[in-house]
Design a protein around this motif. Structure first.
Motif, PDB file in Angstrom:
ATOM      1  N   THR A 104      -5.262  14.958  -9.033  1.00  0.00           N
ATOM      2  CA  THR A 104      -4.021  15.360  -8.474  1.00  0.00           C
ATOM      3  C   THR A 104      -3.933  14.956  -7.021  1.00  0.00           C
ATOM      4  N   THR A 105      -4.813  14.144  -6.745  1.00  0.00           N
ATOM      5  CA  THR A 105      -4.590  13.665  -5.377  1.00  0.00           C
ATOM      6  C   THR A 105      -3.529  12.460  -5.403  1.00  0.00           C
ATOM      7  N   LEU A 106      -2.740  12.616  -4.502  1.00  0.00           N
ATOM      8  CA  LEU A 106      -1.656  11.537  -4.613  1.00  0.00           C
ATOM      9  C   LEU A 106      -2.014  10.301  -3.721  1.00  0.00           C
ATOM     10  N   ARG A 107      -1.659   9.196  -4.059  1.00  0.00           N
ATOM     11  CA  ARG A 107      -1.966   8.050  -3.518  1.00  0.00           C
ATOM     12  C   ARG A 107      -1.422   7.900  -2.188  1.00  0.00           C
ATOM     13  N   ARG A 108      -1.793   7.075  -1.365  1.00  0.00           N
ATOM     14  CA  ARG A 108      -1.473   7.065   0.379  1.00  0.00           C
ATOM     15  C   ARG A 108      -1.055   5.520   0.563  1.00  0.00           C
ATOM     16  N   ILE A 109       0.125   5.811   1.230  1.00  0.00           N
ATOM     17  CA  ILE A 109       0.668   4.376   1.644  1.00  0.00           C
ATOM     18  C   ILE A 109       0.909   4.663   3.258  1.00  0.00           C
ATOM     19  N   ASP A 110      -0.235   3.811   3.826  1.00  0.00           N
ATOM     20  CA  ASP A 110      -0.162   4.218   5.472  1.00  0.00           C
ATOM     21  C   ASP A 110       0.776   3.148   6.202  1.00  0.00           C
ATOM     22  N   LEU A 111       1.752   3.435   6.779  1.00  0.00           N
ATOM     23  CA  LEU A 111       2.538   2.663   7.395  1.00  0.00           C
ATOM     24  C   LEU A 111       2.446   2.967   8.943  1.00  0.00           C
TER      25      LEU A 111
ATOM     26  N   ARG B 294      12.397  -0.269   2.078  1.00  0.00           N
ATOM     27  CA  ARG B 294      12.799  -0.185   0.785  1.00  0.00           C
ATOM     28  C   ARG B 294      11.856  -0.761  -0.306  1.00  0.00           C
ATOM     29  N   GLY B 295      11.294  -1.957   0.199  1.00  0.00           N
ATOM     30  CA  GLY B 295      10.373  -2.353  -0.919  1.00  0.00           C
ATOM     31  C   GLY B 295       8.968  -1.810  -0.760  1.00  0.00           C
ATOM     32  N   VAL B 296       8.644  -1.020   0.103  1.00  0.00           N
ATOM     33  CA  VAL B 296       7.317  -0.424   0.228  1.00  0.00           C
ATOM     34  C   VAL B 296       7.303   0.977  -0.257  1.00  0.00           C
ATOM     35  N   VAL B 297       8.331   1.716  -0.215  1.00  0.00           N
ATOM     36  CA  VAL B 297       8.278   3.190  -0.673  1.00  0.00           C
ATOM     37  C   VAL B 297       8.176   3.271  -2.098  1.00  0.00           C
ATOM     38  N   PRO B 298       7.466   4.338  -2.676  1.00  0.00           N
ATOM     39  CA  PRO B 298       7.250   4.378  -3.889  1.00  0.00           C
ATOM     40  C   PRO B 298       8.206   4.302  -4.811  1.00  0.00           C
ATOM     41  N   ARG B 299       8.455   3.818  -6.052  1.00  0.00           N
ATOM     42  CA  ARG B 299       9.218   3.814  -7.367  1.00  0.00           C
ATOM     43  C   ARG B 299       8.455   3.670  -8.263  1.00  0.00           C
TER      44      ARG B 299
ATOM     45  N   LEU C  78       2.276  13.078 -10.713  1.00  0.00           N
ATOM     46  CA  LEU C  78       1.639  12.782  -9.315  1.00  0.00           C
ATOM     47  C   LEU C  78       0.804  11.523  -9.239  1.00  0.00           C
ATOM     48  N   ALA C  79       0.286  11.284 -10.595  1.00  0.00           N
ATOM     49  CA  ALA C  79      -0.594   9.927 -10.599  1.00  0.00           C
ATOM     50  C   ALA C  79       0.162   8.884 -10.912  1.00  0.00           C
ATOM     51  N   GLY C  80       1.531   8.755 -10.928  1.00  0.00           N
ATOM     52  CA  GLY C  80       2.125   7.551 -11.304  1.00  0.00           C
ATOM     53  C   GLY C  80       2.544   7.027  -9.924  1.00  0.00           C
ATOM     54  N   ARG C  81       2.917   5.700  -9.842  1.00  0.00           N
ATOM     55  CA  ARG C  81       3.113   4.901  -8.734  1.00  0.00           C
ATOM     56  C   ARG C  81       4.442   5.288  -8.136  1.00  0.00           C
ATOM     57  N   GLN C  82       5.023   6.178  -8.657  1.00  0.00           N
ATOM     58  CA  GLN C  82       6.271   6.659  -8.249  1.00  0.00           C
ATOM     59  C   GLN C  82       6.227   7.999  -7.256  1.00  0.00           C
ATOM     60  N   SER C  83       4.818   8.275  -6.845  1.00  0.00           N
ATOM     61  CA  SER C  83       4.429   9.444  -6.198  1.00  0.00           C
ATOM     62  C   SER C  83       3.535   9.086  -5.346  1.00  0.00           C
ATOM     63  N   ALA C  84       3.472   9.731  -4.009  1.00  0.00           N
ATOM     64  CA  ALA C  84       2.669   9.186  -2.852  1.00  0.00           C
ATOM     65  C   ALA C  84       2.900  10.074  -1.830  1.00  0.00           C
ATOM     66  N   VAL C  85       1.726   9.801  -0.870  1.00  0.00           N
ATOM     67  CA  VAL C  85       2.011  10.497   0.605  1.00  0.00           C
ATOM     68  C   VAL C  85       2.084   9.325   1.495  1.00  0.00           C
ATOM     69  N   VAL C  86       3.161   9.258   2.284  1.00  0.00           N
ATOM     70  CA  VAL C  86       3.448   8.187   3.029  1.00  0.00           C
ATOM     71  C   VAL C  86       3.197   8.455   4.610  1.00  0.00           C
ATOM     72  N   LEU C  87       2.193   7.946   5.146  1.00  0.00           N
ATOM     73  CA  LEU C  87       1.761   8.257   6.631  1.00  0.00           C
ATOM     74  C   LEU C  87       2.580   7.503   7.471  1.00  0.00           C
TER      75      LEU C  87
ATOM     76  N   VAL D 145      12.485   8.081   4.971  1.00  0.00           N
ATOM     77  CA  VAL D 145      13.155   8.898   3.899  1.00  0.00           C
ATOM     78  C   VAL D 145      14.555   8.270   3.910  1.00  0.00           C
ATOM     79  N   ASP D 146      15.271   7.709   4.824  1.00  0.00           N
ATOM     80  CA  ASP D 146      16.450   6.882   4.457  1.00  0.00           C
ATOM     81  C   ASP D 146      16.502   5.668   3.951  1.00  0.00           C
ATOM     82  N   ALA D 147      15.254   5.114   3.705  1.00  0.00           N
ATOM     83  CA  ALA D 147      15.002   4.003   2.926  1.00  0.00           C
ATOM     84  C   ALA D 147      14.676   4.518   1.392  1.00  0.00           C
ATOM     85  N   TYR D 148      14.206   5.555   1.354  1.00  0.00           N
ATOM     86  CA  TYR D 148      13.730   6.156   0.019  1.00  0.00           C
ATOM     87  C   TYR D 148      14.894   6.696  -0.698  1.00  0.00           C
ATOM     88  N   ALA D 149      15.901   7.487   0.189  1.00  0.00           N
ATOM     89  CA  ALA D 149      17.336   7.986  -0.376  1.00  0.00           C
ATOM     90  C   ALA D 149      16.873   8.867  -1.488  1.00  0.00           C
ATOM     91  N   ALA D 150      16.280   9.918  -1.139  1.00  0.00           N
ATOM     92  CA  ALA D 150      15.876  11.045  -2.130  1.00  0.00           C
ATOM     93  C   ALA D 150      16.893  11.661  -2.877  1.00  0.00           C
TER      94      ALA D 150
END
Length: 441
Positions: free
Chosen positions: A3-10, A21-26, A313-322, A333-338
């Protein structure tokens, strides 16, 4: 499954909007890829009408139907059998959504350009709409409300609803969906889902003998899975659409002031929809990210649809972005356009006011997405998959067209005639100018 979200460290990276837009999870499966899958379905419905819709209903929903339209008696019976608490909740939701939509309807306006010359903008409802209500792994009477009320407030004369056939209910849509239709006075309801239902509304559907079973519509709206979104993209142009509302997504922009238990609960609430649902936390706080992971582990284990939620939560569409700070988080969040964006930061209102791209923004600790799903008064049919950067949510204006009415007197036309002629000559369209000067020959 974790249940741990993968992390994208920016952190420490200065990224421009295009790179972000290319690095946010999709999600791996996007609408473009799904269009190829729905093309033959839509074309079969266009060519063979009712027969094709019935065949695809049997193939995808496991229900052999002889008729697409839901009998009026079944709609009435569903309302009679509705749990009183659910009825009261739906009635309050209808009241709140109607209050908001009525306040959002634009009024006609007249602009006096010059003496004797006016341009009036009239807002005219479309003639007929087809409203899609999902019915796969969950039941969505709330989506009936979110579709129907704005159309009614716009003044649409002909409203049709479709929802997938349910095997356990004898091929009818879920009875709670039918009851919601009854509460809203909608009696044209069909048992059809997926791409075939979207095509049915776009092209209309006839029996083999040519009898018209479903009249084509002017606009198709409503959320669904990625294949419903793809079908809406495919038929756009034949009909209008609201937006490509595919699998749901939520982003939470949060800092150290946020409650990790609240953030985790909100991520879980949207992951509950679908294994393809996206749940994204954007934060400058490593401490919050760790605390949310701990809360996810505890809360997911205790919730009903834990397997579905873990998959989302485990899918590549979900993540924590630091990120380095809230300012950098706003760029992400503007690039992600939730579809849904929660702002749980210090001075949340001021931060939320700076958001440019989101279907809906939920401000502070007491405005969770679930409130918007049901009883906030806002609409929960919103653009997904990043399309909030160019599209807005469903609303009364979705069903209205602005028509400009030009009314000039002879004197007002004479005054501007020289300018019209000059521009017509510049564009090598002399007949345009002559159409004006002929009135003064």
């Amino acid at each position: 499954m974790t249940t741990t979200l993968r992390r994208i460290d920016l952190r420490g990276r200065d990224l421009d909007p295009v790179t972000l837009r290319g690095v946010v999870p999709r999600a791996e499966l996007d609408v473009s890829a799904a269009v190829d899958a729905v093309r033959p379905i839509c074309e079969a419905v266009r060519e063979r009408g009712t027969a094709a819709v019935l065949e695809y209903t049997e193939r995808f929903d496991g229900v052999r139907l002889t008729s697409l339209r839901v009998p009026a008696a079944a709609i009435g019976a569903a309302l009679a059998a509705l749990d009183p608490a659910v009825r009261a909740a739906l009635e309050e939701t209808i009241r709140r959504v109607r209050t908001v939509q009525r306040g959002l309807r634009r009024e006609d306006s007249v602009t006096r350009v010059v003496p004797g010359g006016t341009v009036t903008e009239r807002w005219v409802p479309v003639r007929r709409v087809g409203l899609y209500v999902p019915g796969g792994i969950a039941v969505y009477p709330s989506s009936v409300v979110m579709n129907v009320v704005p159309a009614q407030e716009a003044g649409v004369a002909s409203i049709a609803v479709t929802s997938p056939a349910q095997r356990e209910f004898g091929g009818l849509p879920h009875p709670t969906v039918l009851a919601a239709c009854a509460l809203l006075g909608v009696d044209e309801v069909y048992s059809a889902g997926g791409a075939q239902a979207v095509a049915m509304f776009a092209y209309g559907a006839r029996d083999a003998d040519g009898t018209l079973v479903v009249a084509p519509v002017d606009v198709v709206t409503g959320p669904g899975n990625v294949y419903v979104a793809a079908a809406k993209r495919y038929v756009q142009g034949v009909v209008g659409i609201d937006a490509e509302a595919g699998p749901t997504d939520i982003a939470v922009l949060a800092d150290d002031t946020a409650d990790a238990a609240h953030v985790a609960a909100d991520l879980i609430s949207q992951a509950e929809h679908d294994t393809l649902a996206a749940a994204v936390l954007v934060t400058p706080s490593q401490r919050l990210a760790d605390a949310v992971d701990a809360e996810l582990a505890a809360q997911v284990a205790a919730t009903k649809h834990s397997e579905r939620i873990r998959a989302a939560l485990a899918g590549r569409q979900s993540a924590v972005v630091l990120v380095d700070d809230v300012e950098a988080g706003l760029a992400v969040v503007d690039a992600y356009a939730a579809e849904h964006l929660e702002v749980q930061t210090a001075d949340a209102r001021a931060v939320a006011a700076r958001v440019r791209n989101a279907g809906a923004v939920f401000v502070g600790p007491h405005s969770p997405v679930s409130l918007g799903d049901y009883c906030a008064g806002s609409n929960h049919i919103l653009p997904t998959g990043g399309s909030a950067c160019h599209s807005g949510g469903l609303g009364v204006q979705t069903f209205l067209r602005g028509i400009h009415v030009v009314d000039y007197s002879a004197e007002a036309l004479r005054e501007v005639a020289g300018h019209v002629v000059a521009l017509a000559e510049a564009e090598d369209l002399p007949a345009h100018g002559q159409a004006v000067t002929a009135r003064f020959a």
